[in-house]
Structure formats: structure tokens, C-alpha cells
Design a protein around this motif. Sequence first.
Motif, PDB file in Angstrom:
ATOM      1  N   LYS A 198    -103.205  12.133  37.672  1.00 25.94           N
ATOM      2  CA  LYS A 198    -103.386  12.689  36.330  1.00 25.94           C
ATOM      3  C   LYS A 198    -104.584  13.627  36.217  1.00 25.94           C
ATOM      4  O   LYS A 198    -104.859  14.149  35.130  1.00 25.94           O
ATOM      5  CB  LYS A 198    -103.539  11.542  35.321  1.00 25.94           C
ATOM      6  CG  LYS A 198    -102.287  10.684  35.180  1.00 25.94           C
ATOM      7  CD  LYS A 198    -102.508   9.560  34.182  1.00 25.94           C
ATOM      8  CE  LYS A 198    -101.255   8.708  34.034  1.00 25.94           C
ATOM      9  NZ  LYS A 198    -101.452   7.581  33.081  1.00 25.94           N
ATOM     10  N   LEU A 199    -105.313  13.849  37.307  1.00 24.16           N
ATOM     11  CA  LEU A 199    -106.463  14.747  37.247  1.00 24.16           C
ATOM     12  C   LEU A 199    -106.001  16.152  36.849  1.00 24.16           C
ATOM     13  O   LEU A 199    -105.073  16.695  37.450  1.00 24.16           O
ATOM     14  CB  LEU A 199    -107.165  14.809  38.604  1.00 24.16           C
ATOM     15  CG  LEU A 199    -108.019  13.612  38.991  1.00 24.16           C
ATOM     16  CD1 LEU A 199    -108.465  13.729  40.438  1.00 24.16           C
ATOM     17  CD2 LEU A 199    -109.226  13.479  38.069  1.00 24.16           C
ATOM     18  N   PRO A 200    -106.620  16.774  35.846  1.00 29.11           N
ATOM     19  CA  PRO A 200    -106.185  18.104  35.406  1.00 29.11           C
ATOM     20  C   PRO A 200    -106.460  19.197  36.433  1.00 29.11           C
ATOM     21  O   PRO A 200    -105.704  20.146  36.547  1.00 29.11           O
ATOM     22  CB  PRO A 200    -107.009  18.329  34.124  1.00 29.11           C
ATOM     23  CG  PRO A 200    -108.197  17.441  34.275  1.00 29.11           C
ATOM     24  CD  PRO A 200    -107.712  16.236  35.034  1.00 29.11           C
ATOM     25  N   GLU A 201    -107.553  19.054  37.189  1.00 33.75           N
ATOM     26  CA  GLU A 201    -107.911  20.050  38.199  1.00 33.75           C
ATOM     27  C   GLU A 201    -108.359  19.332  39.470  1.00 33.75           C
ATOM     28  O   GLU A 201    -109.544  19.275  39.792  1.00 33.75           O
ATOM     29  CB  GLU A 201    -109.026  20.963  37.682  1.00 33.75           C
ATOM     30  CG  GLU A 201    -108.623  21.792  36.471  1.00 33.75           C
ATOM     31  CD  GLU A 201    -109.740  22.704  36.004  1.00 33.75           C
ATOM     32  OE1 GLU A 201    -110.798  22.743  36.666  1.00 33.75           O
ATOM     33  OE2 GLU A 201    -109.571  23.371  34.977  1.00 33.75           O
ATOM     34  N   PRO A 202    -107.411  18.783  40.224  1.00 28.34           N
ATOM     35  CA  PRO A 202    -107.774  18.033  41.430  1.00 28.34           C
ATOM     36  C   PRO A 202    -108.350  18.927  42.520  1.00 28.34           C
ATOM     37  O   PRO A 202    -107.918  20.067  42.704  1.00 28.34           O
ATOM     38  CB  PRO A 202    -106.441  17.420  41.867  1.00 28.34           C
ATOM     39  CG  PRO A 202    -105.400  18.343  41.315  1.00 28.34           C
ATOM     40  CD  PRO A 202    -105.955  18.830  40.014  1.00 28.34           C
ATOM     41  N   ASP A 203    -109.342  18.411  43.226  1.00 27.81           N
ATOM     42  CA  ASP A 203    -109.938  19.147  44.337  1.00 27.81           C
ATOM     43  C   ASP A 203    -109.140  18.872  45.609  1.00 27.81           C
ATOM     44  O   ASP A 203    -108.863  17.722  45.944  1.00 27.81           O
ATOM     45  CB  ASP A 203    -111.394  18.715  44.516  1.00 27.81           C
ATOM     46  CG  ASP A 203    -112.086  19.492  45.618  1.00 27.81           C
ATOM     47  OD1 ASP A 203    -112.587  20.595  45.331  1.00 27.81           O
ATOM     48  OD2 ASP A 203    -112.109  19.002  46.758  1.00 27.81           O
ATOM     49  N   GLY A 204    -108.777  19.925  46.326  1.00 17.64           N
ATOM     50  CA  GLY A 204    -107.949  19.780  47.522  1.00 17.64           C
ATOM     51  C   GLY A 204    -108.620  18.992  48.633  1.00 17.64           C
ATOM     52  O   GLY A 204    -107.975  18.165  49.303  1.00 17.64           O
ATOM     53  N   VAL A 205    -109.900  19.219  48.858  1.00 17.30           N
ATOM     54  CA  VAL A 205    -110.617  18.503  49.917  1.00 17.30           C
ATOM     55  C   VAL A 205    -110.713  17.016  49.581  1.00 17.30           C
ATOM     56  O   VAL A 205    -110.594  16.152  50.450  1.00 17.30           O
ATOM     57  CB  VAL A 205    -112.029  19.102  50.112  1.00 17.30           C
ATOM     58  CG1 VAL A 205    -112.804  18.321  51.174  1.00 17.30           C
ATOM     59  CG2 VAL A 205    -111.930  20.573  50.504  1.00 17.30           C
ATOM     60  N   TYR A 206    -110.909  16.732  48.316  1.00 17.04           N
ATOM     61  CA  TYR A 206    -110.964  15.350  47.845  1.00 17.04           C
ATOM     62  C   TYR A 206    -109.662  14.633  48.161  1.00 17.04           C
ATOM     63  O   TYR A 206    -109.651  13.537  48.736  1.00 17.04           O
ATOM     64  CB  TYR A 206    -111.254  15.373  46.340  1.00 17.04           C
ATOM     65  CG  TYR A 206    -111.163  14.067  45.592  1.00 17.04           C
ATOM     66  CD1 TYR A 206    -111.504  12.860  46.171  1.00 17.04           C
ATOM     67  CD2 TYR A 206    -110.745  14.061  44.263  1.00 17.04           C
ATOM     68  CE1 TYR A 206    -111.439  11.674  45.459  1.00 17.04           C
ATOM     69  CE2 TYR A 206    -110.683  12.882  43.534  1.00 17.04           C
ATOM     70  CZ  TYR A 206    -111.023  11.697  44.145  1.00 17.04           C
ATOM     71  OH  TYR A 206    -110.956  10.526  43.426  1.00 17.04           O
ATOM     72  N   PHE A 207    -108.530  15.257  47.813  1.00 16.87           N
ATOM     73  CA  PHE A 207    -107.229  14.656  48.090  1.00 16.87           C
ATOM     74  C   PHE A 207    -107.003  14.501  49.588  1.00 16.87           C
ATOM     75  O   PHE A 207    -106.410  13.536  50.042  1.00 16.87           O
ATOM     76  CB  PHE A 207    -106.118  15.498  47.458  1.00 16.87           C
ATOM     77  CG  PHE A 207    -105.769  15.061  46.060  1.00 16.87           C
ATOM     78  CD1 PHE A 207    -106.697  14.421  45.264  1.00 16.87           C
ATOM     79  CD2 PHE A 207    -104.504  15.271  45.544  1.00 16.87           C
ATOM     80  CE1 PHE A 207    -106.391  14.013  43.977  1.00 16.87           C
ATOM     81  CE2 PHE A 207    -104.179  14.865  44.255  1.00 16.87           C
ATOM     82  CZ  PHE A 207    -105.124  14.232  43.470  1.00 16.87           C
ATOM     83  N   ARG A 208    -107.473  15.455  50.370  1.00 16.23           N
ATOM     84  CA  ARG A 208    -107.320  15.356  51.820  1.00 16.23           C
ATOM     85  C   ARG A 208    -108.070  14.150  52.362  1.00 16.23           C
ATOM     86  O   ARG A 208    -107.537  13.378  53.176  1.00 16.23           O
ATOM     87  CB  ARG A 208    -107.856  16.626  52.484  1.00 16.23           C
ATOM     88  CG  ARG A 208    -107.749  16.645  54.018  1.00 16.23           C
ATOM     89  CD  ARG A 208    -108.748  17.612  54.626  1.00 16.23           C
ATOM     90  NE  ARG A 208    -110.119  17.189  54.387  1.00 16.23           N
ATOM     91  CZ  ARG A 208    -111.185  17.941  54.639  1.00 16.23           C
ATOM     92  NH1 ARG A 208    -111.029  19.171  55.110  1.00 16.23           N
ATOM     93  NH2 ARG A 208    -112.405  17.484  54.414  1.00 16.23           N
ATOM     94  N   ASP A 209    -109.307  13.959  51.920  1.00 23.42           N
ATOM     95  CA  ASP A 209    -110.119  12.852  52.418  1.00 23.42           C
ATOM     96  C   ASP A 209    -109.529  11.503  52.015  1.00 23.42           C
ATOM     97  O   ASP A 209    -109.548  10.549  52.796  1.00 23.42           O
ATOM     98  CB  ASP A 209    -111.549  12.978  51.895  1.00 23.42           C
ATOM     99  CG  ASP A 209    -112.324  14.099  52.583  1.00 23.42           C
ATOM    100  OD1 ASP A 209    -111.753  14.737  53.490  1.00 23.42           O
ATOM    101  OD2 ASP A 209    -113.492  14.328  52.202  1.00 23.42           O
ATOM    102  N   ILE A 210    -108.996  11.423  50.781  1.00 21.15           N
ATOM    103  CA  ILE A 210    -108.352  10.178  50.353  1.00 21.15           C
ATOM    104  C   ILE A 210    -107.119   9.909  51.205  1.00 21.15           C
ATOM    105  O   ILE A 210    -106.883   8.786  51.657  1.00 21.15           O
ATOM    106  CB  ILE A 210    -107.953  10.253  48.868  1.00 21.15           C
ATOM    107  CG1 ILE A 210    -109.179  10.292  47.978  1.00 21.15           C
ATOM    108  CG2 ILE A 210    -107.076   9.062  48.488  1.00 21.15           C
ATOM    109  CD1 ILE A 210    -108.861  10.477  46.514  1.00 21.15           C
TER     110      ILE A 210
END
Length: 221
Positions: A198-210
Motif C-alpha cells: 500500500k506504499l504510495p511511492e515505494p522505493d525500488g532498492v527497499y523492495f529489492r532488499d526485502i
Amino acid sequence: MSFKETPFYNYAGPDITLIVGDEQIPAHEYVLSAQSDFFKAALRSETKEAYQRRIKLPEIRPTVMVEVLNWLYRAPLTSPLDAGDTAFSDTSVNRMREILQAHDFLQIKGAGKDYCKFLEESLQKLGADPLDPKNDGLGAFTSFHRNYTSNIVTILNTLYKSGCSITKESMAKLVAALARDNKGPESRLSRFMEAAKKLPEPDGVYFRDISLALAGLQASK
């Protein structure tokens, strides 16, 4: 209201005033303009504020501005995050987010790394109770409120968007602890993943690390 005294005070007296809410905070142009594109532009413009050396900042609360000035003056910082049973509460996460947003508004770079360290410290301490028989070194998260899960998602995304990131070890520990009670839609991991979607502006690097941390967790089973 004033920020922490630093050696800069011994060099020269303040030459500008920041109007923040009901507070008037004295500061030094050579400190602010050297690190903030916002202040550099404001003080070199041909506006009334620049001429009078008084800069109004209605967008920022006084307590938040003091934290920004502490960073600019290289004064010792304290973590805005709560500890123990209240770690990542709404109040503490909103406080950190406000500070980071103020840095972004004032076009100040570099603060995110320091606040990332505070976040990692909180993740390391959260629920790590050595007396808990279920503690396997990853942290039992016994004091971790499920309701705070979305707060962790939000503040992590904010920090990543500021240009910093937490270590692979810290992300792996967080994901492992979230997955400890992964049963049903109310589990910590389920809440974490739902909030991330639901994040309105997700960070790509953040999603990659998760994603890498989740993949590592699955591979270890």
C-alpha cells in the motif's frame, strides 16, 4: 528555543534569524548556506527576507527545526525512535519522518545515513531478551507490537528514499523475526507485506532488499 551549543559559536555570532512557528532561532549563514541549497538560494535572493536576514519557515515545527540545526552544526544527535515496548510507535516514527522531510524540504543531503544508524540500533534491540528461552539470536521480538508493523514499513521506505539503506544482516534479522509468528492475516509478516503493497511511492532498492531477505529465509528452511 535553542539547539545544542557547538564550536561554531566560538567563531562568530549569529547573523540570521529563522522564524519557525512562534520561535525565533539565531543561526549562521556560513553554516546553513554551505549545506542547504534552500538557505543558499533564500539568502542570496533579492527578497525582503534576504535583506532583513530573517527566514520564515512555516512548513516546519520548531522542535523539528532544532533537530535539523543539531545535524547542521554537527551537535550530538539522539534517536527520535522510542525504545523497548514502545519502539516504532506512531509518535516516534512520525517524529523521525518529520525530521527527514524537513531535511528534504531544505535540500540538505546526508542526514539519512545518521538516521539509518538509529533505525538499525532499534532493530537490533527490539525484543532481544536474552532470558527468553525462544530467543535464538535473531531476537524474539517479545515487545514488538503488531500494530507497529506498518510503521516499520513506512519509516524504512522513507529512509531508503533519502538515499540510505540498512545492512543485509539487519534486514535479514527483521524479516526472520517478522516471520516467527507467520500464521494468518494478523501475523506480523502478513501485516508487513500488506503495508508494503500500500506504499504510495515505494522505493525500488527497499523492495529489492526485502525480497532478498525473504528469499534467504525461504532458502534456509
